[in-house]
Design an enzyme around this catalytic site. Structure first.
Site: not given
Lengths: 281, 281
Positions: B37, B61
């Site tokens: 990230h 999801q």
């Protein structure tokens, strides 16, 4: 007035407009414009700095046996009308630009897309929401204007805009009718003089339903029965469906209460016509 | 640095920023940030006026038997990291704000979502594209940054952005690996010391595949066979899939040519790990 055909060019123009803080009012059409569209354009003209009208017969919302090919088109007439109404930009993209080879992304508003016309035209609303979402991204409107004549479509698009946080105001304007009451539709161009006369029964049936409810007949079955009877007096008309549903979630109702949508679809010859009325109790 | 939790507030802020012609670089995360990230944040920091990081563990999801509930969360650690990296805004919405009651709209990128992880995790990518599209509309980025570690996801999001004319640059950055080669993932937090050691075989198998191709072994079957053999030497690992597909359309290939994606998913205990490598011939 500009006529823009390229998706890229339209995207750049709308980006620039929104960057300079102009509001954009957007009317999405399949062309062959009539008084219904014009009423949307007029409303948008009052409420925005810039008015964009898209003219695009969207292949994704037609079934394989439907009228995509013969859908009426007249870009010249549409251009003249738009010019008269003070439209700033006509956006008329090509199929190749909208659905390039390898196109695979679709949007579906579940549940709301399943009843009424959704049952009769599988995939139709998926095609509608997909193209509307694409056109929204290209044109970047502050507000978009739709007609109440396509009641289920209006509800679905409003739901999509909310669910996906699109930040676009969806404005639903009243159905515009011809003098006898027939709802304006580009598909009315398909009708013969006799078919058009017979089609007046649709609005009569909706008015009958409304007056029954006003006389406190709240049983959906009885109202639909009476509508059926009325419409069946016209030999040229075959009923596709007549339903009374909750106006918020389109779920069928047995007893009329609060706000209902009385919706119908019929065939006259090969032409499919829809109409509806919202009634509050 | 601001931490925004309300969808409405974030929408207003991003509207204002884009109205004043600021570029917004956006990194979408489920939190528990790691070097992968961080590399995206650093890139975004270099390329934009404003950097927004979303932290949202997206229920849509996860499959019913997957790790939604136990997915690692540590907003405090994430906040410190973001602050250090010069992030301007953390957007951390609630489930209630993202999926209010009656939510029904979903986006599907057909075909690309069907193979690899799509086969093993039905509905997963529909959840991903839906939340990404929502977050895009709320945050209004000029560019969004994703990691190559989630190769199929990156391809799908890029395709969605193109197909739906979102006008957002999708930037895919290289996978960041731990010293032994294990791809960085928030889910690595689930692994025991021994499992982590065994998991190093994944990168070794990918490197082996690459070196086989460099030695002109172009038969996908032979390469996958060798990878399988290598990974099976680790008793703690169960293979979910190993596939070699075209890097553009994710279709399986028999003979390696042009640009292929070598992708794998395994379970070590209950933890599912994925990794991949792109090889050009």
């Amino acid at each position: 007035m500009k006529i823009i055909k390229s998706v890229k060019q339209m995207s750049l123009i709308s980006k620039k407009l929104r960057g300079s803080r102009k509001t954009i009012g957007f009317i999405l059409t399949m062309g062959y414009l009539h008084e219904g569209h014009i009423s949307l354009i007029r409303k948008a003209r009052k409420e925005n700095n810039i008015v964009v009208v898209s003219i695009y017969v969207n292949p994704a919302q037609f079934g394989p046996k439907e009228d995509f090919k013969k859908y009426p088109r007249n870009i010249k007439m549409d251009t003249t009308l738009c010019e008269k109404c003070g439209v700033d930009i006509i956006f008329a993209p090509s199929d190749k630009d909208m659905y390039p080879q390898g196109y695979v992304t679709y949007i579906n508003v579940e549940k709301l897309s399943e009843g009424l016309c959704g049952t009769k035209r599988p995939g139709h609303f998926k095609g509608v929401t997909t193209v509307v979402s694409k056109l929204f991204n290209i044109v970047k409107p502050s507000a978009a204007y739709f007609g109440q004549k396509d009641a289920q479509q209006a509800l679905i698009i409003n739901k999509m805009a909310q669910d996906l946080n699109m930040g676009i105001k969806i404005k639903i304007m009243p159905t515009v009718r011809e003098p006898g009451g027939l709802a304006m539709s580009s598909r009315n161009a398909y009708l013969s003089v006799d078919e058009k006369k017979d089609a007046l029964v649709l609005y009569k049936a909706l008015q009958k339903a409304k007056s029954m409810i006003e006389s406190r007949e709240y049983r959906a079955k009885n109202i639909v029965g009476e509508m059926r009877r009325l419409i069946k007096t016209k030999k040229s008309i075959r009923i596709d469906y007549i339903e009374i549903v909750s106006a918020n979630d389109l779920k069928p109702v047995d007893k009329i209460k609060r706000k209902v949508l009385i919706a119908l679809a019929v065939f006259t010859g090969k032409t499919r016509l829809i109409d509806n009325m919202i009634v509050r109790v």
